[in-house]
Design an enzyme around this catalytic site. Sequence first.
Site, PDB file in Angstrom:
ATOM      1  N   CYS A 183     -24.117  -7.802  95.845  1.00  0.00           N
ATOM      2  CA  CYS A 183     -25.343  -8.520  96.239  1.00  0.00           C
ATOM      3  C   CYS A 183     -26.062  -7.919  97.589  1.00  0.00           C
ATOM      4  O   CYS A 183     -26.798  -8.716  98.234  1.00  0.00           O
ATOM      5  CB  CYS A 183     -25.191  -9.930  96.461  1.00  0.00           C
ATOM      6  SG  CYS A 183     -24.132 -10.506  97.538  1.00  0.00           S
ATOM      7  N   ARG A 218     -23.869 -14.990  84.174  1.00  0.00           N
ATOM      8  CA  ARG A 218     -22.660 -16.221  83.754  1.00  0.00           C
ATOM      9  C   ARG A 218     -22.863 -16.231  82.025  1.00  0.00           C
ATOM     10  O   ARG A 218     -21.816 -16.549  81.432  1.00  0.00           O
ATOM     11  CB  ARG A 218     -23.160 -17.653  84.366  1.00  0.00           C
ATOM     12  CG  ARG A 218     -22.473 -17.532  85.842  1.00  0.00           C
ATOM     13  CD  ARG A 218     -22.639 -19.052  86.446  1.00  0.00           C
ATOM     14  NE  ARG A 218     -24.058 -19.087  86.840  1.00  0.00           N
ATOM     15  CZ  ARG A 218     -24.325 -18.682  88.306  1.00  0.00           C
ATOM     16  NH1 ARG A 218     -23.647 -18.246  89.122  1.00  0.00           N
ATOM     17  NH2 ARG A 218     -25.742 -19.065  88.586  1.00  0.00           N
ATOM     18  N   ASP A 261     -17.192 -11.247  92.053  1.00  0.00           N
ATOM     19  CA  ASP A 261     -18.565 -11.542  92.630  1.00  0.00           C
ATOM     20  C   ASP A 261     -18.517 -11.844  94.182  1.00  0.00           C
ATOM     21  O   ASP A 261     -18.474 -13.008  94.769  1.00  0.00           O
ATOM     22  CB  ASP A 261     -19.188 -12.636  91.925  1.00  0.00           C
ATOM     23  CG  ASP A 261     -20.770 -12.878  92.315  1.00  0.00           C
ATOM     24  OD1 ASP A 261     -21.464 -11.989  93.111  1.00  0.00           O
ATOM     25  OD2 ASP A 261     -21.203 -13.923  92.444  1.00  0.00           O
TER      26      ASP A 261
END
Length: 399
Positions: free
Chosen positions: A340, A211, A300
Amino acid sequence: MKSQIILKPGKEKAIKLGHPWIFSGAIHRVQNAEQPGTSVDVCDHKGQFLARAYYNPKGSLAARIFSRQAGQELDQAFLERQIRAALARRPALRPGFQTMHRVVASEADFLPGLIVDQYADHLVFQILTAGMENHRDAIIEVLKTIFSPKVLMERSDEAIRTKEGLHERKEILIGSHDQARTVAYENGMALTVDTWEGHKTGFYLDQRLARQMVESYARGAEVLNCFSYTGGFSIAAKRGGARRVTSVDESRPALEILEGNWRQNPGNEDCQMENVRADVFAYLRQLREQGARFDLIVMDPPKFVSDRAHIDRACRGYKDLNLLAMQLLREGGILATFSCSGLISRDLFQKVVFGASVDAGVDLQILHQLSQADDHPLLLSFPESLYLKGLLGRKVSLS
């Protein structure tokens, strides 16, 4: 009779090199360890002591090492010592700037099966294995002693527990449901976290450094944040000087929290906000048909795969998303894309993104390789602790 597992010849090498996992296929014999989570000595085929672990006969991942010291028990004193050591390794929290982080990262902090996250005065823990489940009461007492939390919550509502023969569990041990939301700070951003209903333990703490990176590239940009959740990347882009941020997620509650996060982070008031509740795949195709273009896209997605049999399907999903993103980027635009999924290696993820760039007829200059923040450490002896992979690149057209 002592509780122990005896390894097959040659299977001790990874243990000696520091790896904490022992699979059932590496075990020659088990003695006096019928109950899931029993603490055992791990010995080589000659009976030489290697480590202390807890054993579970229910799955292929049969044992997890918690100590290299003979006679060490997984008791309250040991747990307190290890959790205090993990906390000491974290960067200092600073009120008004950084008040949330992961305190214990399972195997990476030598406490396999235990995760502890802190959000200001809220503490949330997860117990994922039978070995840690057997010591739940001790874990709770240690967390109370060390942190004196205003709210203490268990979010052991992960499907992985079923592989350990455990039921999922959510419980508030200190505090109440109406205290489940709190405001915590990350890099100076004030972010509302729902520790009861939110994803994981309430927030994606592992993306803190990413971020920051997105914020540094956002000045003057028209930004598309896909799978935005409660808007960490969106607020970072606003703070970085973006002129417009479009956030896309399927969850109405997440987008409602995002709206609150936007309001409680003043500055750059000229930045326009649009929140879209939609399936990201379908919405990206709609944007492509409309001829929309963006300067910065964050991709994401949630974990796509938890079983090796589904890796190919997951790769197709990642490729589709990145292909669409590259088609929506302006020339010179920035793509921050992530996986992820622990079963997707960094090399494989990069190959998937490369395949998407070929199909899009563009190239991507990789400016940064991204990974999980430093409170989610990677152990060299345990490569599985690296699960978050990211690429930040600039779109350049092929000549």
